[in-house]
Enzyme design. Structure first.
Site, PDB file in Angstrom:
ATOM      1  N   HIS A  84       0.957  -1.253  -0.068  1.00 28.13           N
ATOM      2  CA  HIS A  84       0.025  -0.039   0.178  1.00 28.13           C
ATOM      3  C   HIS A  84       1.112   1.221  -0.038  1.00 28.13           C
ATOM      4  O   HIS A  84       1.852   1.107   0.779  1.00 28.13           O
ATOM      5  CB  HIS A  84      -1.077   0.023   1.364  1.00 28.13           C
ATOM      6  CG  HIS A  84      -2.199  -0.374   0.932  1.00 28.13           C
ATOM      7  ND1 HIS A  84      -3.253   0.477   0.891  1.00 28.13           N
ATOM      8  CD2 HIS A  84      -2.761  -1.773   0.928  1.00 28.13           C
ATOM      9  CE1 HIS A  84      -4.159  -0.064   0.771  1.00 28.13           C
ATOM     10  NE2 HIS A  84      -4.163  -1.483   0.807  1.00 28.13           N
ATOM     11  N   TYR A 213      -8.729   8.943   5.210  1.00 27.50           N
ATOM     12  CA  TYR A 213      -8.875   9.533   6.407  1.00 27.50           C
ATOM     13  C   TYR A 213     -10.070  10.614   6.225  1.00 27.50           C
ATOM     14  O   TYR A 213     -10.016  11.494   5.224  1.00 27.50           O
ATOM     15  CB  TYR A 213      -7.531  10.494   6.750  1.00 27.50           C
ATOM     16  CG  TYR A 213      -6.526   9.236   7.137  1.00 27.50           C
ATOM     17  CD1 TYR A 213      -6.437   8.752   8.431  1.00 27.50           C
ATOM     18  CD2 TYR A 213      -5.359   9.164   6.348  1.00 27.50           C
ATOM     19  CE1 TYR A 213      -5.531   7.901   8.664  1.00 27.50           C
ATOM     20  CE2 TYR A 213      -4.233   8.601   6.621  1.00 27.50           C
ATOM     21  CZ  TYR A 213      -4.271   7.918   7.811  1.00 27.50           C
ATOM     22  OH  TYR A 213      -3.230   7.124   8.326  1.00 27.50           O
ATOM     23  N   PRO A 305      -2.979   4.815  17.814  1.00 26.88           N
ATOM     24  CA  PRO A 305      -3.014   4.108  16.390  1.00 26.88           C
ATOM     25  C   PRO A 305      -3.119   5.175  15.350  1.00 26.88           C
ATOM     26  O   PRO A 305      -3.278   4.863  14.338  1.00 26.88           O
ATOM     27  CB  PRO A 305      -4.029   2.941  16.641  1.00 26.88           C
ATOM     28  CG  PRO A 305      -4.744   3.550  18.041  1.00 26.88           C
ATOM     29  CD  PRO A 305      -4.147   4.286  18.668  1.00 26.88           C
ATOM     30  N   LYS A 309       1.997   3.113  14.315  1.00 26.06           N
ATOM     31  CA  LYS A 309       3.550   3.009  14.538  1.00 26.06           C
ATOM     32  C   LYS A 309       3.633   1.940  15.607  1.00 26.06           C
ATOM     33  O   LYS A 309       4.888   1.464  15.710  1.00 26.06           O
ATOM     34  CB  LYS A 309       3.975   4.337  15.177  1.00 26.06           C
ATOM     35  CG  LYS A 309       3.875   5.377  14.107  1.00 26.06           C
ATOM     36  CD  LYS A 309       5.005   5.392  13.128  1.00 26.06           C
ATOM     37  CE  LYS A 309       5.131   6.518  12.332  1.00 26.06           C
ATOM     38  NZ  LYS A 309       5.562   6.093  10.799  1.00 26.06           N
ATOM     39  N   TYR A 400       5.555   9.258   7.793  1.00 24.04           N
ATOM     40  CA  TYR A 400       4.513   8.227   7.694  1.00 24.04           C
ATOM     41  C   TYR A 400       4.809   6.801   7.536  1.00 24.04           C
ATOM     42  O   TYR A 400       4.263   5.639   8.153  1.00 24.04           O
ATOM     43  CB  TYR A 400       3.671   8.617   6.794  1.00 24.04           C
ATOM     44  CG  TYR A 400       2.043   8.048   6.638  1.00 24.04           C
ATOM     45  CD1 TYR A 400       1.369   8.139   7.588  1.00 24.04           C
ATOM     46  CD2 TYR A 400       1.685   7.054   5.415  1.00 24.04           C
ATOM     47  CE1 TYR A 400      -0.027   7.489   7.454  1.00 24.04           C
ATOM     48  CE2 TYR A 400       0.385   6.607   5.256  1.00 24.04           C
ATOM     49  CZ  TYR A 400      -0.411   6.856   6.243  1.00 24.04           C
ATOM     50  OH  TYR A 400      -1.681   6.023   6.284  1.00 24.04           O
TER      51      TYR A 400
HETATM   52  P1  RFL Z   1       1.437  -6.885  22.649  1.00 26.38           P
HETATM   53  O1  RFL Z   1       1.081  -7.119  21.124  1.00 26.38           O
HETATM   54  O2  RFL Z   1       0.253  -6.383  23.425  1.00 26.38           O
HETATM   55  O3  RFL Z   1       1.722  -8.074  23.374  1.00 26.38           O
HETATM   56  C1  RFL Z   1       2.044  -8.131  24.538  1.00 26.38           C
HETATM   57  C2  RFL Z   1       1.742  -9.709  25.070  1.00 26.38           C
HETATM   58  O4  RFL Z   1       2.025  -9.781  26.470  1.00 26.38           O
HETATM   59  C3  RFL Z   1       1.097 -10.648  26.923  1.00 26.38           C
HETATM   60  N1  RFL Z   1       1.131 -10.347  28.453  1.00 26.38           N
HETATM   61  C4  RFL Z   1       1.618 -11.105  29.504  1.00 26.38           C
HETATM   62  N2  RFL Z   1       2.378 -12.137  29.566  1.00 26.38           N
HETATM   63  C5  RFL Z   1       2.680 -12.703  30.596  1.00 26.38           C
HETATM   64  N3  RFL Z   1       2.515 -12.149  31.986  1.00 26.38           N
HETATM   65  C6  RFL Z   1       1.915 -10.956  31.939  1.00 26.38           C
HETATM   66  N4  RFL Z   1       1.646 -10.278  33.010  1.00 26.38           N
HETATM   67  C7  RFL Z   1       1.413 -10.344  30.703  1.00 26.38           C
HETATM   68  N5  RFL Z   1       0.814  -9.213  30.488  1.00 26.38           N
HETATM   69  C8  RFL Z   1       0.507  -9.176  29.120  1.00 26.38           C
HETATM   70  C9  RFL Z   1      -0.097 -10.400  26.344  1.00 26.38           C
HETATM   71  O5  RFL Z   1      -1.194 -11.397  26.588  1.00 26.38           O
HETATM   72  C10 RFL Z   1       0.331 -10.022  24.986  1.00 26.38           C
HETATM   73  O6  RFL Z   1       0.442 -11.251  24.258  1.00 26.38           O
HETATM   74  O7  RFL Z   1       2.869  -5.767  22.596  1.00 26.38           O
HETATM   75  P2  RFL Z   1       3.973  -5.626  21.859  1.00 26.38           P
HETATM   76  O8  RFL Z   1       4.450  -7.114  21.485  1.00 26.38           O
HETATM   77  O9  RFL Z   1       4.772  -4.905  22.289  1.00 26.38           O
HETATM   78  O10 RFL Z   1       3.182  -5.242  20.116  1.00 26.38           O
HETATM   79  C11 RFL Z   1       2.689  -3.778  20.135  1.00 26.38           C
HETATM   80  C12 RFL Z   1       1.565  -3.869  19.171  1.00 26.38           C
HETATM   81  O11 RFL Z   1       0.698  -4.872  19.532  1.00 26.38           O
HETATM   82  C13 RFL Z   1       0.769  -2.562  19.232  1.00 26.38           C
HETATM   83  O12 RFL Z   1       1.690  -1.461  19.381  1.00 26.38           O
HETATM   84  C14 RFL Z   1      -0.002  -2.394  17.929  1.00 26.38           C
HETATM   85  O13 RFL Z   1      -0.897  -3.438  17.719  1.00 26.38           O
HETATM   86  C15 RFL Z   1      -0.780  -1.178  17.672  1.00 26.38           C
HETATM   87  N6  RFL Z   1      -1.446  -0.781  16.601  1.00 26.38           N
HETATM   88  C16 RFL Z   1      -0.902  -0.756  15.266  1.00 26.38           C
HETATM   89  N7  RFL Z   1       0.610  -0.567  15.254  1.00 26.38           N
HETATM   90  C17 RFL Z   1       0.877  -0.566  14.083  1.00 26.38           C
HETATM   91  O14 RFL Z   1       2.324  -0.413  13.738  1.00 26.38           O
HETATM   92  N8  RFL Z   1       0.204  -0.503  12.696  1.00 26.38           N
HETATM   93  C18 RFL Z   1      -1.159  -0.478  12.989  1.00 26.38           C
HETATM   94  O15 RFL Z   1      -1.624  -0.582  11.913  1.00 26.38           O
HETATM   95  C19 RFL Z   1      -1.724  -0.601  14.286  1.00 26.38           C
HETATM   96  N9  RFL Z   1      -3.262  -0.608  14.360  1.00 26.38           N
HETATM   97  C20 RFL Z   1      -2.764  -1.083  16.836  1.00 26.38           C
HETATM   98  C21 RFL Z   1      -3.642  -0.946  15.708  1.00 26.38           C
HETATM   99  C22 RFL Z   1      -3.586  -1.047  17.868  1.00 26.38           C
HETATM  100  C23 RFL Z   1      -4.752  -1.359  18.065  1.00 26.38           C
HETATM  101  N10 RFL Z   1      -5.258  -1.378  19.366  1.00 26.38           N
HETATM  102  C24 RFL Z   1      -6.214  -2.536  19.696  1.00 26.38           C
HETATM  103  C25 RFL Z   1      -4.590  -0.636  20.343  1.00 26.38           C
HETATM  104  C26 RFL Z   1      -5.216  -1.105  15.633  1.00 26.38           C
HETATM  105  C27 RFL Z   1      -5.573  -1.067  16.735  1.00 26.38           C
HETATM  106  C28 RFL Z   1      -7.133  -1.244  16.965  1.00 26.38           C
END
Ligand code: RFL
Length: 403
Positions: A84, A213, A305, A309, A400
């Protein structure tokens, strides 16, 4: 005194690196460590199916794809990811598109759902012989200021356990044990941007060949492709709105209104299969190292979000930490570990700054008071300069698509 009914006390497990959390950060880190012969274990609170089906991010920056590729972790995304490179802005002043593959660093996004990336990373980790304990919750990290830190856990059967390691990588997100275990001197930078989104996942093909957007007096609306059958939408809503308040019909009507589909063509409707309410917040901790404990990904810095990033930063930080740990554990060179916090914070604050700018670009106060009118005029001017200034467009593209 009798010990007959007492369960035997579990011996502490030991490894070089305990990784808390099996999200993108923890699994990228675990894979790189394992590939270089470092003994590690990943402790994950959730069950495997939950980890592999949690739909969140989708837009991977070019640098993220490079990191995953050079570490042999990009097979799935190269096969199934979609390229994209265009975003479209719809505003009260009309519509314009930016093809950022021809701007700034001339890079593109790969759209690949986070749950598929996590599934690939997990498969690879297990194929490499990695150890992962699902259903094991880290409760606290102890003795991080010593050379023998411990992680107290609640194991899958509910019993307490302990993991000892040389280092602990807190990749367990915003509400994890790593953040809870920080000493009082840790500095937390928190900002509530005062904006709330209803995040929606629809079983509907994308309606645009671009990220959409829409800036509207009723609030922001966003369109982001995920796969040929699934699309993520966002709708700005009142703070405190419960996720299930809006009927599906109201959601689609509102999306169509804000995305001005009468002028620009209809949306492809489908079943809304997931909804969540997101208060747009930033939350950065400083420093990212406390003795033997390191913060990575969302645990290090939560980012709204608005600029997609979070997952990209998580992958970048995981690679930086992996190499620093490898240098320290295999060659006794601590330089990378010493520099980890400052190095990652530079990336985190750049991303925060851009994300903050995007929030200002996409949302305006709805009031008619002087303050709101001023803010809205600034926002229109910001959009106008993005539409017309090549310099601004190059700057936008650099931030971006980059991390
Ligand atoms: P994660 O993915 O939250 O994984 C953390 C893991 O730790 C576990 N955990 C534990 N395990 C053991 N003991 C504990 N006490 C624990 N507490 C928690 C959890 O179960 C989980 O499996 O963190 P990580 O690895 O740092 O990754 C971060 C990303 O997941 C997050 O930043 C992104 O999803 C944000 N985000 C987006 N980021 C992008 O770069 N591009 C996107 O298009 C994008 N879209 C989004 C998003 C986040 C969203 N939400 C739901 C906040 C869209 C959405 C809707």
């Amino acid at each position: 005194m009798t010990y007959r009914n007492r369960r035997p006390r579990r011996a502490a497990h030991a490894t070089d690196v305990v990784v808390l959390g099996a999200g993108p950060a923890g699994l990228v880190l675990g894979n790189i460590l394992l590939d270089r012969g470092i003994d590690c274990v990943v402790l994950e609170r959730a069950e495997r199916t939950h980890v592999q089906t949690r739909a969140r991010a989708g837009f991977l920056a070019a640098n993220t794809v490079r990191i995953l590729t050079r570490n042999g972790l990009a097979g799935g995304l190269h096969r199934r990811g979609q390229i994209h490179s265009t975003c479209e802005f719809r505003t009260e002043d009309g519509r314009f598109r930016l093809d950022y593959s021809g701007l700034g660093p001339r890079e593109r996004h790969t759209v690949y759902p986070q749950q598929e990336l996590v599934t690939d990373l997990l498969t690879q980790f297990l194929e490499r012989g990695g150890r992962i304990r699902f259903g094991t919750e880290a409760v606290t990290v102890r003795d991080a200021d010593t050379a023998r830190p411990e992680v107290a856990v609640r194991e899958a059967d509910g019993r307490p356990g302990t993991w000892r390691a040389r280092y602990v990588a807190g990749c367990d997100g915003r509400h994890g044990a790593a953040r809870r275990s920080l000493p009082a001197r840790a500095v937390r930078h928190h900002r509530d941007h005062g904006v709330t989104w209803l995040g929606l996942l629809a079983e509907a093909p994308p309606s645009l060949d671009a990220v959409g957007y829409a800036v509207h007096e009723r609030g922001f609306a966003g369109h982001m492709a995920r796969t040929s059958k699934v699309t993520r939408y966002y709708l700005q809503c009142e703070r405190g709105t419960p996720a299930d308040t809006w009927s599906e019909e109201r959601i689609w009507d509102e999306l169509e209104l804000r995305m001005r589909t009468r002028e620009y063509g209809p949306l492809r409707r489908g079943r809304v299969v997931q909804r969540s309410v997101l208060d747009l917040e930033s939350d950065v901790l400083e420093p990212l190292r406390h003795g033997a404990l390191f913060l990575v990904g969302d645990a290090a810095g939560l980012i709204s979000p608005s600029a997609a990033k979070g997952a990209n930063l998580a992958v970048l930080e995981a690679e930086i930490l992996a190499h620093a740990l490898i240098d320290d554990l295999t060659a006794g060179d601590p330089e990378g570990l010493d520099a980890y916090s400052a190095r990652c914070l530079t990336h985190i604050w750049r991303a925060q700054e851009f994300s903050h700018w995007m929030i200002g670009l996409l949302h305006g106060p709805s009031g008619a008071d002087g303050e709101s009118l001023f803010h809205n005029s600034l926002r229109r001017s910001r959009l106008a300069s993005l539409r017309t200034s090549r310099t601004k467009q190059d700057w936008f593209a650099e931030h971006y698509v980059g991390v």
